[in-house]
Motif scaffolding. Structure first.
Motif, PDB file in Angstrom:
ATOM      1  N   ILE A 132       0.834  -1.200   0.000  1.00 25.93           N
ATOM      2  CA  ILE A 132       0.000   0.000   0.000  1.00 25.93           C
ATOM      3  C   ILE A 132       0.868   1.248   0.000  1.00 25.93           C
ATOM      4  N   LEU A 139      -7.194   4.642  -5.331  1.00 26.55           N
ATOM      5  CA  LEU A 139      -7.523   4.705  -3.913  1.00 26.55           C
ATOM      6  C   LEU A 139      -6.312   4.932  -3.036  1.00 26.55           C
ATOM      7  N   TYR A 140      -5.168   4.446  -3.475  1.00 25.28           N
ATOM      8  CA  TYR A 140      -3.984   4.419  -2.614  1.00 25.28           C
ATOM      9  C   TYR A 140      -3.137   5.689  -2.720  1.00 25.28           C
ATOM     10  N   LEU A 143      -1.989   7.474   0.483  1.00 25.90           N
ATOM     11  CA  LEU A 143      -2.266   6.641   1.657  1.00 25.90           C
ATOM     12  C   LEU A 143      -0.975   6.014   2.168  1.00 25.90           C
ATOM     13  N   GLY A 165      -6.601  -2.531   8.597  1.00 24.49           N
ATOM     14  CA  GLY A 165      -7.731  -1.654   8.339  1.00 24.49           C
ATOM     15  C   GLY A 165      -7.989  -0.678   9.478  1.00 24.49           C
ATOM     16  N   ILE A 168      -5.585   2.237   9.060  1.00 28.98           N
ATOM     17  CA  ILE A 168      -5.937   3.068   7.915  1.00 28.98           C
ATOM     18  C   ILE A 168      -7.189   3.887   8.222  1.00 28.98           C
ATOM     19  N   VAL A 180     -12.975   0.303   5.655  1.00 32.68           N
ATOM     20  CA  VAL A 180     -11.637   0.418   5.076  1.00 32.68           C
ATOM     21  C   VAL A 180     -11.132  -0.933   4.598  1.00 32.68           C
ATOM     22  N   THR A 181     -11.370  -1.974   5.409  1.00 32.33           N
ATOM     23  CA  THR A 181     -10.887  -3.306   5.060  1.00 32.33           C
ATOM     24  C   THR A 181     -11.479  -3.770   3.735  1.00 32.33           C
ATOM     25  N   ARG A 183     -12.698  -1.919   1.367  1.00 30.89           N
ATOM     26  CA  ARG A 183     -12.425  -0.994   0.265  1.00 30.89           C
ATOM     27  C   ARG A 183     -10.965  -0.999  -0.172  1.00 30.89           C
ATOM     28  N   TYR A 184     -10.047  -1.094   0.803  1.00 33.94           N
ATOM     29  CA  TYR A 184      -8.633  -0.908   0.501  1.00 33.94           C
ATOM     30  C   TYR A 184      -7.804  -2.191   0.552  1.00 33.94           C
ATOM     31  N   ILE A 185      -8.253  -3.183   1.320  1.00 35.57           N
ATOM     32  CA  ILE A 185      -7.426  -4.381   1.503  1.00 35.57           C
ATOM     33  C   ILE A 185      -8.132  -5.530   0.807  1.00 35.57           C
ATOM     34  N   THR A 186      -7.956  -5.582  -0.508  1.00 37.26           N
ATOM     35  CA  THR A 186      -8.733  -6.481  -1.351  1.00 37.26           C
ATOM     36  C   THR A 186      -7.813  -7.380  -2.170  1.00 37.26           C
TER      37      THR A 186
END
Length: 327
Positions: A132, A139-140, A143, A165, A168, A180-181, A183-186
């Motif tokens: 990340i 998205l990143y 971040l 998450g 973040i 967040v989990t 949306r961002y950690i996929t």
């Protein structure tokens, strides 16, 4: 037999995986909030209810040590607490979860496998944070994750996406750890997948649970763990797992304070038992829990769910099924 109005929670996480409560806080939370039948089901670890952790209760003034007269079943004040686990396993090319309820504390082979997986999970969560930090697209963009803070957040637990998450989410107003989990950690992240060489397959996960005297329950119905939806093959997938030894399914939807009984899942269990499985010697069990992660879910209090109407024998059925794996 418990009444339809008993509060039950058979899916709870602690600090030993990705929960925010200690083992003692889970016991206290169940007691204080009227939850009479509970289970701690940490991800790929049994340490939250290890002999050492349970014996440490005596170090707290006025706290009675839970009694385990039957392996995997503990009594404490008005509470019955089951030793459980949430195993990660591979099925049809996807990583999924299987709950075990009422387990004996395992031997060195299974503890060793979990210890290796814990190290793999630790490397994965650090790799996710570093990936990340390297990305500046979509998205990143902008971040950043403090990797040292992440290590402090994980401590000695079995890491999951919730640890990452949670950190973040602190960078955004109005977003929860779960927001967040998801949306961002996929799966778009290269580091997302847990290496599979230490994960059992479906048969292996069920065999681990049964060998420890517990019942195997499929959680997170629908598409939360890559399962098909109602009418799109979910029933067929459950029947396939049933033929391999699956004992039951969870019949709630949502997590944390948003968990509620799902009428579709309850009806599906009833229909399977009265139609496809009506001549079988074992029925499909049901289980309920809110997948409690404490403040990772913004869930301040440990809650219970009522036993569904029409399923008043739910607890008796689970306990009786456990006996079949102990003979």
């Amino acid at each position: 037999m418990m009444s339809d109005y008993s509060l039950v929670n058979l899916h709870i996480h602690t600090l030993f995986s990705d929960g925010k409560r200690s083992t003692l806080e889970v016991f206290n939370g169940a007691r204080d909030n009227g939850v009479t039948f509970s289970a701690i089901t940490d991800h790929d670890t049994y340490e939250s209810m290890s002999p050492n952790v349970l014996s440490s209760f005596s170090e707290h003034t006025g706290v009675v040590i839970p009694v385990e007269n039957t392996p995997g079943i503990l009594s404490w004040e008005h509470i019955t607490m089951l030793r459980g686990v949430e195993l990660t396993f591979m099925h049809r090319g996807r990583q999924k979860h299987m709950i075990g309820l009422g387990l004996r504390y395992p031997g060195q082979n299974e503890l060793g496998r979990c210890a290796e997986l814990k190290q793999i999970r630790y490397g994965r969560i650090i790799s996710l944070a570093e990936e990340i930090n390297r990305r500046d697209d979509g998205l990143y963009n902008g971040l950043r994750v403090d990797v040292e803070e992440l290590k402090r957040e994980v401590k000695n637990s079995v890491p999951s996406r919730y640890h990452l998450g949670y950190l973040i989410a602190k960078q955004f107003d109005g977003l929860t750890t779960r927001d967040v989990t998801s949306r961002y950690i996929t799966r778009d992240l290269e580091s997302y997948a847990i290496p599979t060489d230490k994960l059992p397959d479906l048969d292996g996960a069920i065999n681990i649970i049964h060998s420890l005297g517990g019942v195997a329950i499929l959680p997170h119905l629908g598409n939360n763990q890559g399962l098909p939806g109602m009418g799109d093959g979910l029933e067929e997938d459950i029947l396939f797992m049933y033929e391999r030894g699956l004992d039951g399914i969870e019949v709630q939807s949502g997590r944390g304070k948003h968990a509620k009984l799902n009428d579709q899942y309850k009806m599906m269990a009833q229909d399977l038992n009265t139609e496809q499985l009506k001549h079988r010697d074992r029925k499909l069990l049901i289980s309920i829990g809110n997948d409690d992660h404490g403040m990772y879910d913004c869930c301040e209090h440990l809650i219970g769910l009522p036993i569904p109407m029409g399923f008043s024998s739910m607890i008796t059925d689970i306990m009786d099924r456990m006996k079949t794996y102990r003979n």
